[in-house]
Design a protein around this motif. Structure first.
Motif, PDB file in Angstrom:
ATOM      1  N   MET A   1       0.951  -1.249   0.010  1.00  0.00           N
ATOM      2  CA  MET A   1       0.008  -0.116   0.290  1.00  0.00           C
ATOM      3  C   MET A   1       0.842   1.333  -0.034  1.00  0.00           C
ATOM      4  O   MET A   1       0.588   2.160  -0.621  1.00  0.00           O
ATOM      5  CB  MET A   1      -1.028   0.073   1.199  1.00  0.00           C
ATOM      6  N   PHE A   2       1.878   1.200   0.826  1.00  0.00           N
ATOM      7  CA  PHE A   2       2.928   2.366   0.971  1.00  0.00           C
ATOM      8  C   PHE A   2       3.221   2.790  -0.457  1.00  0.00           C
ATOM      9  O   PHE A   2       3.470   3.832  -0.859  1.00  0.00           O
ATOM     10  CB  PHE A   2       3.899   2.201   1.744  1.00  0.00           C
ATOM     11  N   ARG A   3       3.746   1.506  -1.292  1.00  0.00           N
ATOM     12  CA  ARG A   3       4.359   1.926  -2.480  1.00  0.00           C
ATOM     13  C   ARG A   3       3.112   2.694  -3.354  1.00  0.00           C
ATOM     14  O   ARG A   3       3.621   3.451  -4.351  1.00  0.00           O
ATOM     15  CB  ARG A   3       4.890   0.577  -3.279  1.00  0.00           C
ATOM     16  N   ARG A   4       2.117   2.072  -3.341  1.00  0.00           N
ATOM     17  CA  ARG A   4       0.937   2.675  -4.434  1.00  0.00           C
ATOM     18  C   ARG A   4       0.723   4.123  -4.114  1.00  0.00           C
ATOM     19  O   ARG A   4       0.580   4.875  -4.918  1.00  0.00           O
ATOM     20  CB  ARG A   4      -0.285   1.900  -3.959  1.00  0.00           C
ATOM     21  N   PHE A   5       0.962   4.532  -2.915  1.00  0.00           N
ATOM     22  CA  PHE A   5       0.644   5.905  -2.557  1.00  0.00           C
ATOM     23  C   PHE A   5       2.052   6.850  -2.915  1.00  0.00           C
ATOM     24  O   PHE A   5       1.726   7.992  -3.326  1.00  0.00           O
ATOM     25  CB  PHE A   5       0.501   6.116  -0.971  1.00  0.00           C
ATOM     26  N   ALA A   6       3.006   6.142  -2.922  1.00  0.00           N
ATOM     27  CA  ALA A   6       4.155   6.630  -3.737  1.00  0.00           C
ATOM     28  C   ALA A   6       4.275   6.891  -5.117  1.00  0.00           C
ATOM     29  O   ALA A   6       4.994   7.710  -5.598  1.00  0.00           O
ATOM     30  CB  ALA A   6       5.704   6.181  -2.986  1.00  0.00           C
ATOM     31  N   THR A   7       3.560   6.069  -5.827  1.00  0.00           N
ATOM     32  CA  THR A   7       3.612   5.919  -7.318  1.00  0.00           C
ATOM     33  C   THR A   7       2.319   6.352  -8.183  1.00  0.00           C
ATOM     34  O   THR A   7       2.406   6.389  -9.373  1.00  0.00           O
ATOM     35  CB  THR A   7       4.255   4.734  -7.553  1.00  0.00           C
ATOM     36  N   GLU A   8       1.302   6.245  -7.496  1.00  0.00           N
ATOM     37  CA  GLU A   8      -0.066   6.523  -8.221  1.00  0.00           C
ATOM     38  C   GLU A   8      -0.670   7.742  -7.960  1.00  0.00           C
ATOM     39  O   GLU A   8      -1.335   8.323  -7.122  1.00  0.00           O
ATOM     40  CB  GLU A   8      -1.097   5.344  -7.913  1.00  0.00           C
ATOM     41  N   PRO A   9      -0.400   8.659  -9.010  1.00  0.00           N
ATOM     42  CA  PRO A   9      -0.894   9.998  -9.028  1.00  0.00           C
ATOM     43  C   PRO A   9      -2.238  10.171  -8.626  1.00  0.00           C
ATOM     44  O   PRO A   9      -3.177   9.185  -9.418  1.00  0.00           O
ATOM     45  CB  PRO A   9      -0.767  10.637 -10.550  1.00  0.00           C
ATOM     46  N   GLY A  10      -2.677  11.021  -7.833  1.00  0.00           N
ATOM     47  CA  GLY A  10      -4.183  11.210  -7.662  1.00  0.00           C
ATOM     48  C   GLY A  10      -4.609  10.348  -6.363  1.00  0.00           C
ATOM     49  O   GLY A  10      -5.793  10.675  -5.721  1.00  0.00           O
ATOM     50  N   LEU A  11      -4.097   9.078  -6.306  1.00  0.00           N
ATOM     51  CA  LEU A  11      -4.523   8.105  -5.087  1.00  0.00           C
ATOM     52  C   LEU A  11      -4.692   8.970  -3.812  1.00  0.00           C
ATOM     53  O   LEU A  11      -5.322   8.472  -2.702  1.00  0.00           O
ATOM     54  CB  LEU A  11      -3.693   6.961  -5.140  1.00  0.00           C
ATOM     55  N   ILE A  12      -3.591   9.759  -3.513  1.00  0.00           N
ATOM     56  CA  ILE A  12      -3.515  10.325  -2.203  1.00  0.00           C
ATOM     57  C   ILE A  12      -4.184  11.805  -2.095  1.00  0.00           C
ATOM     58  O   ILE A  12      -4.081  12.550  -1.165  1.00  0.00           O
ATOM     59  CB  ILE A  12      -2.080  10.377  -1.710  1.00  0.00           C
ATOM     60  N   GLY A  13      -4.930  12.292  -2.909  1.00  0.00           N
ATOM     61  CA  GLY A  13      -5.581  13.359  -3.282  1.00  0.00           C
ATOM     62  C   GLY A  13      -4.613  14.665  -3.375  1.00  0.00           C
ATOM     63  O   GLY A  13      -3.599  14.330  -4.076  1.00  0.00           O
ATOM     64  N   LEU A  14      -5.068  15.456  -2.699  1.00  0.00           N
ATOM     65  CA  LEU A  14      -4.117  16.779  -2.641  1.00  0.00           C
ATOM     66  C   LEU A  14      -2.781  16.742  -2.174  1.00  0.00           C
ATOM     67  O   LEU A  14      -1.948  17.600  -2.310  1.00  0.00           O
ATOM     68  CB  LEU A  14      -4.847  17.724  -1.831  1.00  0.00           C
ATOM     69  N   ASP A  15      -2.255  15.802  -1.407  1.00  0.00           N
ATOM     70  CA  ASP A  15      -0.991  15.498  -1.088  1.00  0.00           C
ATOM     71  C   ASP A  15       0.091  14.820  -2.016  1.00  0.00           C
ATOM     72  O   ASP A  15       0.924  14.557  -1.602  1.00  0.00           O
ATOM     73  CB  ASP A  15      -1.091  14.581   0.097  1.00  0.00           C
TER      74      ASP A  15
END
Length: 163
Positions: A1-15
Motif C-alpha cells: 500500500m505504501f508503494r501505491r501511495f508513492a507511485t499512483e498520481p491522484g491516489l493520495i488526493g491533494l497530498d
C-alpha cells in the motif's frame, strides 16, 4: 500500500507531490517495520472486512529546541473515504501517542479546500489554530495550510462524543 501511495498520481488526493522511489517503503519496512522512534506508519484496517483502508503516520518535531510534539497524518484509499474511518483512526493514534510518550501536543495540517479532513480532525478532538501561509509547494505553487492541534489535556472524542 505504501508503494501505491508513492507511485499512483491522484491516489493520495491533494497530498500528491510527484513520483517517489517505489522501493523506499519496502526498504524502510526492513529497517524497523515502519515503527521508528521519531516517525512511523500504521495500516488502518477495517477488521470486519479484513481490508486495509489506508494508513496513519506520525513524526516528531521540536518547538524551541526542547518541546517535543507529534505531527500526524492520514491517507485513505478513495473508496474508504467519507465513512467515518479517518477521524476514528486519528483519534486512536492520538490516544496511543499520549499513552506511550510524554508529548503534550499533537498537531496535524490540512489543505484549506479539504473540508472533509477538517471535520475529521475536529471529530478526533483537534482544534483549529490558524492558517499557515505559503507552507507547502504543491501543483506548481506555494499553498496555505490549516494547522490543528490536540493537547494532552483536551477532552478525548470518546469522552465528549465526536463533534
Amino acid at each position: 500500500m505504501f508503494r501505491r501511495f508513492a507511485t499512483e498520481p491522484g491516489l493520495i488526493g491533494l497530498d500528491w507531490h510527484g513520483f517517489r522511489d517505489a522501493g523506499a517503503p519496502a526498504r524502510r519496512f526492513v529497517v524497523d517495520g515502519w515503527l521508528g522512534e521519531e516517525d512511523g506508519r500504521l495500516i488502518v484496517e477495517i477488521e470486519a472486512e479484513r481490508a486495509a483502508a489506508g494508513f496513519v503516520s506520525y513524526r516528531s518535531g521540536l518547538y524551541g529546541g526542547v518541546a517535543k510534539h507529534w505531527e500526524i497524518g492520514i491517507a485513505l484509499l478513495p473508496h474508504w473515504r467519507g465513512r467515518g474511518i479517518g477521524w476514528r483512526a486519528q483519534a486512536v493514534l492520538c490516544d496511543y501517542l499520549f499513552c506511550h510518550t510524554p508529548a503534550q501536543r499533537i498537531q496535524a495540517g490540512t489543505h484549506p479546500e479539504n473540508i472533509a479532513e477538517q471535520r475529521s480532525l475536529e471529530k478526533a478532538g483537534f482544534q483549529l489554530e490558524g492558517v499557515v501561509r505559503a507552507c507547502e509547494f504543491r501543483a506548481g505553487a506555494w499553498r496555505d495550510g490549516h494547522l490543528y492541534s490536540r493537547l494532552r489535556d483536551d477532552p478525548s472524542p470518546w469522552e465528549r462524543g465526536p463533534g
